[in-house]
Design a protein around this motif. Structure first.
Motif, PDB file in Angstrom:
ATOM      1  N   THR A 144       0.808  -1.226   0.000  1.00 33.90           N
ATOM      2  CA  THR A 144       0.000   0.000   0.000  1.00 33.90           C
ATOM      3  C   THR A 144       0.838   1.272   0.000  1.00 33.90           C
ATOM      4  OG1 THR A 144      -0.177  -0.120   2.409  1.00 33.90           O
ATOM      5  CG2 THR A 144      -1.984  -1.087   1.117  1.00 33.90           C
ATOM      6  N   VAL A 145       2.114   1.143   0.372  1.00 32.51           N
ATOM      7  CA  VAL A 145       3.010   2.298   0.431  1.00 32.51           C
ATOM      8  C   VAL A 145       4.187   2.043  -0.494  1.00 32.51           C
ATOM      9  CG1 VAL A 145       4.633   3.523   1.945  1.00 32.51           C
ATOM     10  CG2 VAL A 145       2.328   3.052   2.739  1.00 32.51           C
ATOM     11  N   ARG A 146       4.597   3.068  -1.199  1.00 35.70           N
ATOM     12  CA  ARG A 146       5.715   2.950  -2.134  1.00 35.70           C
ATOM     13  C   ARG A 146       6.999   2.627  -1.391  1.00 35.70           C
ATOM     14  NH1 ARG A 146       5.766   8.888  -4.586  1.00 35.70           N
ATOM     15  NH2 ARG A 146       7.888   8.364  -5.170  1.00 35.70           N
ATOM     16  N   ASP A 147       7.893   1.979  -2.070  1.00 35.45           N
ATOM     17  CA  ASP A 147       9.114   1.515  -1.424  1.00 35.45           C
ATOM     18  C   ASP A 147      10.316   2.435  -1.643  1.00 35.45           C
ATOM     19  OD1 ASP A 147       9.706   1.021  -4.069  1.00 35.45           O
ATOM     20  OD2 ASP A 147      10.006  -1.134  -3.811  1.00 35.45           O
ATOM     21  N   ASP A 148      10.113   3.561  -2.294  1.00 30.98           N
ATOM     22  CA  ASP A 148      11.237   4.458  -2.562  1.00 30.98           C
ATOM     23  C   ASP A 148      11.278   5.679  -1.651  1.00 30.98           C
ATOM     24  OD1 ASP A 148       8.954   5.540  -3.701  1.00 30.98           O
ATOM     25  OD2 ASP A 148      10.015   6.398  -5.418  1.00 30.98           O
ATOM     26  N   VAL A 149      10.445   5.700  -0.614  1.00 30.66           N
ATOM     27  CA  VAL A 149      10.447   6.773   0.374  1.00 30.66           C
ATOM     28  C   VAL A 149      10.561   6.111   1.738  1.00 30.66           C
ATOM     29  CG1 VAL A 149       9.179   8.708   1.382  1.00 30.66           C
ATOM     30  CG2 VAL A 149       8.972   8.224  -1.066  1.00 30.66           C
ATOM     31  N   GLY A 150      11.570   6.521   2.502  1.00 30.46           N
ATOM     32  CA  GLY A 150      11.813   5.881   3.788  1.00 30.46           C
ATOM     33  C   GLY A 150      11.195   6.615   4.957  1.00 30.46           C
ATOM     34  N   ALA A 151      11.366   6.010   6.106  1.00 30.29           N
ATOM     35  CA  ALA A 151      10.831   6.582   7.336  1.00 30.29           C
ATOM     36  C   ALA A 151      11.516   7.900   7.688  1.00 30.29           C
ATOM     37  CB  ALA A 151      10.980   5.590   8.476  1.00 30.29           C
ATOM     38  N   GLY A 152      12.747   8.093   7.218  1.00 29.27           N
ATOM     39  CA  GLY A 152      13.435   9.357   7.492  1.00 29.27           C
ATOM     40  C   GLY A 152      12.657  10.542   6.946  1.00 29.27           C
ATOM     41  N   ALA A 153      12.071  10.383   5.774  1.00 28.84           N
ATOM     42  CA  ALA A 153      11.266  11.470   5.201  1.00 28.84           C
ATOM     43  C   ALA A 153      10.010  11.711   6.034  1.00 28.84           C
ATOM     44  CB  ALA A 153      10.893  11.135   3.755  1.00 28.84           C
ATOM     45  N   VAL A 154       9.425  10.635   6.547  1.00 25.27           N
ATOM     46  CA  VAL A 154       8.247  10.761   7.404  1.00 25.27           C
ATOM     47  C   VAL A 154       8.629  11.500   8.691  1.00 25.27           C
ATOM     48  CG1 VAL A 154       6.510   9.482   8.725  1.00 25.27           C
ATOM     49  CG2 VAL A 154       7.156   8.701   6.427  1.00 25.27           C
ATOM     50  N   VAL A 177      -0.552  18.790   5.914  1.00 27.06           N
ATOM     51  CA  VAL A 177       0.760  18.189   5.649  1.00 27.06           C
ATOM     52  C   VAL A 177       0.678  16.665   5.790  1.00 27.06           C
ATOM     53  CG1 VAL A 177       3.151  17.991   6.468  1.00 27.06           C
ATOM     54  CG2 VAL A 177       2.096  20.241   6.207  1.00 27.06           C
ATOM     55  N   ILE A 178      -0.044  16.192   6.792  1.00 21.65           N
ATOM     56  CA  ILE A 178      -0.201  14.738   6.961  1.00 21.65           C
ATOM     57  C   ILE A 178      -0.948  14.153   5.767  1.00 21.65           C
ATOM     58  CG2 ILE A 178      -1.283  12.926   8.349  1.00 21.65           C
ATOM     59  CD1 ILE A 178       1.292  14.088   9.584  1.00 21.65           C
ATOM     60  N   THR A 179      -1.976  14.840   5.293  1.00 22.66           N
ATOM     61  CA  THR A 179      -2.700  14.373   4.112  1.00 22.66           C
ATOM     62  C   THR A 179      -1.772  14.312   2.905  1.00 22.66           C
ATOM     63  OG1 THR A 179      -4.805  15.210   4.941  1.00 22.66           O
ATOM     64  CG2 THR A 179      -4.639  14.858   2.553  1.00 22.66           C
ATOM     65  N   LEU A 180      -0.972  15.358   2.695  1.00 21.26           N
ATOM     66  CA  LEU A 180      -0.004  15.360   1.594  1.00 21.26           C
ATOM     67  C   LEU A 180       1.000  14.221   1.739  1.00 21.26           C
ATOM     68  CD1 LEU A 180       0.790  19.159   1.262  1.00 21.26           C
ATOM     69  CD2 LEU A 180      -0.311  17.718  -0.462  1.00 21.26           C
ATOM     70  N   LEU A 181       1.482  14.022   2.947  1.00 22.94           N
ATOM     71  CA  LEU A 181       2.450  12.959   3.207  1.00 22.94           C
ATOM     72  C   LEU A 181       1.848  11.590   2.894  1.00 22.94           C
ATOM     73  CD1 LEU A 181       5.210  12.110   4.349  1.00 22.94           C
ATOM     74  CD2 LEU A 181       4.173  12.185   6.629  1.00 22.94           C
ATOM     75  N   LEU A 182       0.650  11.356   3.382  1.00 29.00           N
ATOM     76  CA  LEU A 182       0.005  10.066   3.131  1.00 29.00           C
ATOM     77  C   LEU A 182      -0.286   9.862   1.649  1.00 29.00           C
ATOM     78  CD1 LEU A 182      -2.356   9.966   6.226  1.00 29.00           C
ATOM     79  CD2 LEU A 182      -0.361   8.490   5.808  1.00 29.00           C
ATOM     80  N   ASP A 183      -0.733  10.927   0.972  1.00 31.30           N
ATOM     81  CA  ASP A 183      -0.959  10.827  -0.477  1.00 31.30           C
ATOM     82  C   ASP A 183       0.355  10.530  -1.208  1.00 31.30           C
ATOM     83  OD1 ASP A 183      -3.643  11.303  -0.120  1.00 31.30           O
ATOM     84  OD2 ASP A 183      -3.569  13.391  -0.836  1.00 31.30           O
ATOM     85  N   GLY A 184       1.432  11.176  -0.769  1.00 32.10           N
ATOM     86  CA  GLY A 184       2.727  10.970  -1.413  1.00 32.10           C
ATOM     87  C   GLY A 184       3.308   9.586  -1.147  1.00 32.10           C
ATOM     88  N   LEU A 185       2.965   9.005  -0.031  1.00 27.50           N
ATOM     89  CA  LEU A 185       3.467   7.667   0.301  1.00 27.50           C
ATOM     90  C   LEU A 185       2.686   6.556  -0.397  1.00 27.50           C
ATOM     91  CD1 LEU A 185       4.067   7.993   4.168  1.00 27.50           C
ATOM     92  CD2 LEU A 185       5.808   7.628   2.400  1.00 27.50           C
ATOM     93  N   ARG A 186       1.450   6.870  -0.791  1.00 26.04           N
ATOM     94  CA  ARG A 186       0.597   5.847  -1.392  1.00 26.04           C
ATOM     95  C   ARG A 186       1.229   5.304  -2.661  1.00 26.04           C
ATOM     96  NH1 ARG A 186      -3.941   8.634  -1.630  1.00 26.04           N
ATOM     97  NH2 ARG A 186      -4.326   8.150   0.539  1.00 26.04           N
ATOM     98  N   ARG A 187       1.246   4.011  -2.753  1.00 24.54           N
ATOM     99  CA  ARG A 187       1.807   3.354  -3.940  1.00 24.54           C
ATOM    100  C   ARG A 187       0.938   3.667  -5.157  1.00 24.54           C
ATOM    101  NH1 ARG A 187       4.332  -2.376  -3.919  1.00 24.54           N
ATOM    102  NH2 ARG A 187       5.040  -2.446  -6.055  1.00 24.54           N
ATOM    103  N   PRO A 188       1.559   4.136  -6.258  1.00 24.50           N
ATOM    104  CA  PRO A 188       0.752   4.431  -7.456  1.00 24.50           C
ATOM    105  C   PRO A 188       0.138   3.164  -8.026  1.00 24.50           C
ATOM    106  CG  PRO A 188       3.081   5.046  -7.746  1.00 24.50           C
ATOM    107  CD  PRO A 188       2.955   4.409  -6.418  1.00 24.50           C
ATOM    108  N   LEU A 189      -1.012   3.305  -8.589  1.00 22.10           N
ATOM    109  CA  LEU A 189      -1.694   2.146  -9.186  1.00 22.10           C
ATOM    110  C   LEU A 189      -1.152   1.806 -10.542  1.00 22.10           C
ATOM    111  CD1 LEU A 189      -5.315   3.065  -8.152  1.00 22.10           C
ATOM    112  CD2 LEU A 189      -3.779   1.446  -7.063  1.00 22.10           C
TER     113      LEU A 189
END
Length: 189
Positions: A144-154, A177-189
């Motif tokens: 559900t979350v992309r694998d190219d962004v790590g926890a450090g960015a979060v 900001v949390i909404t943007l972060l969650l949208d950005g972490l979501r794995r693209p379809l």
């Protein structure tokens, strides 16, 4: 007092009372306004008890900080056990905004202490980052979350949210900001 030796029940109650009092004072924003001995009076313990458990104001602040970090890490584990990974991550991040809002006095105190006590607080930061890393990794594993962004960015986003807590409209912006972060972490379809 050593970390290896458990406290007697009465000593633990007194230590807990001091920590609870310090949390209340943090949340009210008056940690540096009180004389250190006043913490003992407010907690209903003697000054000897205060100094036995917390020889300095900084030691008391660090203990509150480490308690908060432990509670946040416990919350991460609880969410991981109860919710699907991406939902656990989202719930935790939204909860962090609540936590920051509720404890802005603690955030101000910690930012003051970070200038002189950064090494003492770093262990807690690492523990929280590891908990967030585990949340992100679980969401990556379930796809559900992309694998190219790590926890450090979060973590960087959370630090930014925390640092901006004095801005007008902070709460709405933090939620955005949390909404943007969650949208950005979501794995693209």
């Amino acid at each position: 007092m050593t970390a290896d030796k458990p406290l007697r029940a009465d000593a633990q109650r007194k230590r807990d009372a001091l920590l609870a009092t310090a949390r209340e004072v943090f949340d009210a924003g008056g940690f540096f306004d009180l004389r250190f001995d006043d913490f003992a009076r407010l907690a209903g313990v003697g000054t000897g008890t205060l100094y036995r458990h917390f020889p300095t104001r900084e030691a008391l602040a660090e203990a509150v900080y480490h308690g908060e970090i432990a509670a946040l890490c416990d919350r991460v584990r609880q969410l991981r056990d109860e919710l699907p990974a991406s939902e656990a991550l989202a719930t935790f991040l939204r909860g962090m905004v609540e936590h920051i809002a509720a404890h802005e006095g603690l955030a101000r105190t910690l930012s003051t202490l970070m200038t002189t006590r950064a090494a003492a607080l770093a262990e807690g930061s690492r523990a929280l980052e590891q908990a967030v890393t585990d949340l992100v990794a679980a969401a990556v594993r379930d796809g559900t979350v992309r694998d190219d962004v790590g926890a450090g960015a979060v973590m960087m986003a959370l630090h930014g949210i925390s640092a901006g807590h004095d801005r007008p409209g902070w709460r709405a912006e933090a939620d955005d900001v949390i909404t943007l972060l969650l949208d950005g972490l979501r794995r693209p379809l």
